[in-house]
Design an enzyme around this catalytic site. Sequence first.
Site, mmCIF file in Angstrom:
data_model
loop_
_atom_site.group_PDB
_atom_site.id
_atom_site.type_symbol
_atom_site.label_atom_id
_atom_site.label_comp_id
_atom_site.label_asym_id
_atom_site.label_seq_id
_atom_site.Cartn_x
_atom_site.Cartn_y
_atom_site.Cartn_z
ATOM 1 N N HIS A 1 18.571 -7.022 23.135
ATOM 2 C CA HIS A 1 18.954 -8.254 23.854
ATOM 3 C C HIS A 1 20.186 -7.937 24.694
ATOM 4 O O HIS A 1 21.184 -7.430 24.157
ATOM 5 C CB HIS A 1 19.303 -9.364 22.860
ATOM 6 N N HIS B 1 9.458 -12.294 18.187
ATOM 7 C CA HIS B 1 10.166 -12.251 16.904
ATOM 8 C C HIS B 1 9.305 -13.042 15.923
ATOM 9 O O HIS B 1 9.052 -14.232 16.139
ATOM 10 C CB HIS B 1 11.539 -12.919 17.013
ATOM 11 N N GLU C 1 11.023 -13.498 10.832
ATOM 12 C CA GLU C 1 12.377 -12.940 10.737
ATOM 13 C C GLU C 1 13.089 -13.542 9.527
ATOM 14 O O GLU C 1 14.024 -12.957 8.974
ATOM 15 C CB GLU C 1 13.119 -13.270 12.036
ATOM 16 N N ASP D 1 18.379 -4.002 18.388
ATOM 17 C CA ASP D 1 18.496 -5.457 18.469
ATOM 18 C C ASP D 1 19.707 -5.854 19.323
ATOM 19 O O ASP D 1 19.540 -6.328 20.441
ATOM 20 C CB ASP D 1 18.616 -6.083 17.068
HETATM 21 P P1 IMP Z 1 20.545 -12.800 25.783
HETATM 22 O O1 IMP Z 1 19.146 -13.328 25.738
HETATM 23 O O2 IMP Z 1 20.690 -11.600 26.683
HETATM 24 O O3 IMP Z 1 21.525 -13.875 26.129
HETATM 25 O O4 IMP Z 1 20.892 -12.228 24.323
HETATM 26 C C1 IMP Z 1 21.322 -13.036 23.260
HETATM 27 C C2 IMP Z 1 20.189 -13.905 22.767
HETATM 28 O O5 IMP Z 1 19.182 -13.077 22.179
HETATM 29 C C3 IMP Z 1 20.580 -14.859 21.635
HETATM 30 O O6 IMP Z 1 21.123 -16.051 22.130
HETATM 31 C C4 IMP Z 1 19.229 -15.079 20.925
HETATM 32 O O7 IMP Z 1 18.467 -16.036 21.610
HETATM 33 C C5 IMP Z 1 18.559 -13.742 21.083
HETATM 34 N N1 IMP Z 1 18.720 -12.894 19.886
HETATM 35 C C6 IMP Z 1 19.541 -11.854 19.714
HETATM 36 N N2 IMP Z 1 19.379 -11.313 18.486
HETATM 37 C C7 IMP Z 1 18.432 -12.034 17.883
HETATM 38 C C8 IMP Z 1 17.800 -11.963 16.605
HETATM 39 O O8 IMP Z 1 18.089 -11.104 15.743
HETATM 40 N N3 IMP Z 1 16.866 -12.913 16.355
HETATM 41 C C9 IMP Z 1 16.504 -13.843 17.237
HETATM 42 N N4 IMP Z 1 17.048 -13.935 18.442
HETATM 43 C C10 IMP Z 1 18.013 -13.045 18.763
HETATM 44 ZN ZN ZN Z 2 16.000 -9.555 18.354
#
Ligand code: IMP
Ligand code: ZN
Length: 347
Positions: free
Chosen positions: A19, A201, A204, A286
Amino acid sequence: MDNETVFYRELPKVELHAHLNGSVSSQTIEKLIGRKPHLNIEHSMTAIGKGQLRTLDECFEVFKVIHKLVDTEEDILMVATDVIKEFAADGVKYLELRSTPREEKDTGLTKRSYIETVINAIQQCKSEGVDIDVRFLVAIDRRNGTEVAMETVKLAEDFMLSSDGLVVGLDLSGDPTVGHGKDLLPALQRAKNSGLKLSLHLSEVPSQLEETDLLLNLPPDRIGHGTFLHPAVGGSQSLVDKVVKNNIPLELCLTSNVKGSTVARYSDHHFKYWYQLGHPSVICTDDKGVFCTDLSQEYHLAASTFGLSRADMWKLSQQAIDCIFAPEAVKQQLKQKWNDLHPQVFK
Ligand code: IMP
Ligand code: ZN
């Protein structure tokens, strides 16, 4: 650097579950804090250090803090280029980044310009000759419901056609305890029909058998985590059978699961179950920034926890190539690259 550390750094790797905003390094966070001192954000609020554990809820609070720091096109460009270069420096040769497009009224950021900026960062790194092939998955945050999911799919479809092959799929993520997959099914189905690859996902957290079963029927092209799929942890044999029958690869993130407290100990990690089954399993980070890790550390950790040899780890990284979303020609190029690098890595 000791011998083992050098080996895992030099091992060519494929990262499929990263992410963007969770991958921001401490150096980049420092630069962001410098740009926005008025927010009074300290570094301790954006990362979970060695030996620290958090609840999943607390992890999601961390993302909110990072999102405050990353709210302009300029920030996204810096974050994405830094993250890409860091993965390249860690020996990652192919990276699929994922991120949830955000709109920020105060700064004029739109979901479209968000995605465009990530694409610009990928192109910029390519033009600078950074040795890594990067693709992008547009993410749906499950908490935002049906309509936003559909809107995100439409955006992803547009970019799939206009990004020169850089946008290859869709991710479903966000707080797994919020919302229900059934509300997102029409959007995911549409995405699949239009040729976007799906990484979801799934399972989880415990007790999501019904949702997981429903989403497995799509079927997705890859699964993120899948921590509670198998019977020993409250999943079921029929879920496992569906995953196996459809040969759906799993993206497994050891440190993330232990620090986020969904897995008690490294030795309990479900990597063991799926690896023993011989099922395609890809080691990923992750959120390398939030969980203070990188992909070579995750490979090293998997090897030391489960007693795997360097040759086993080479095989794992090589087999990950078959799980990427980019087309067959890219797989062939990567396989060639692995062959070329083998003598140097095992010198
Ligand atoms: P972004 O989408 O680049 O803003 O990265 C952060 C976002 O990724 C978070 O706000 C979550 O929506 C998602 N995210 C990051 N890690 C996890 C996880 O382990 N489980 C579920 N969603 C995650
Ligand atoms: Zn993730």
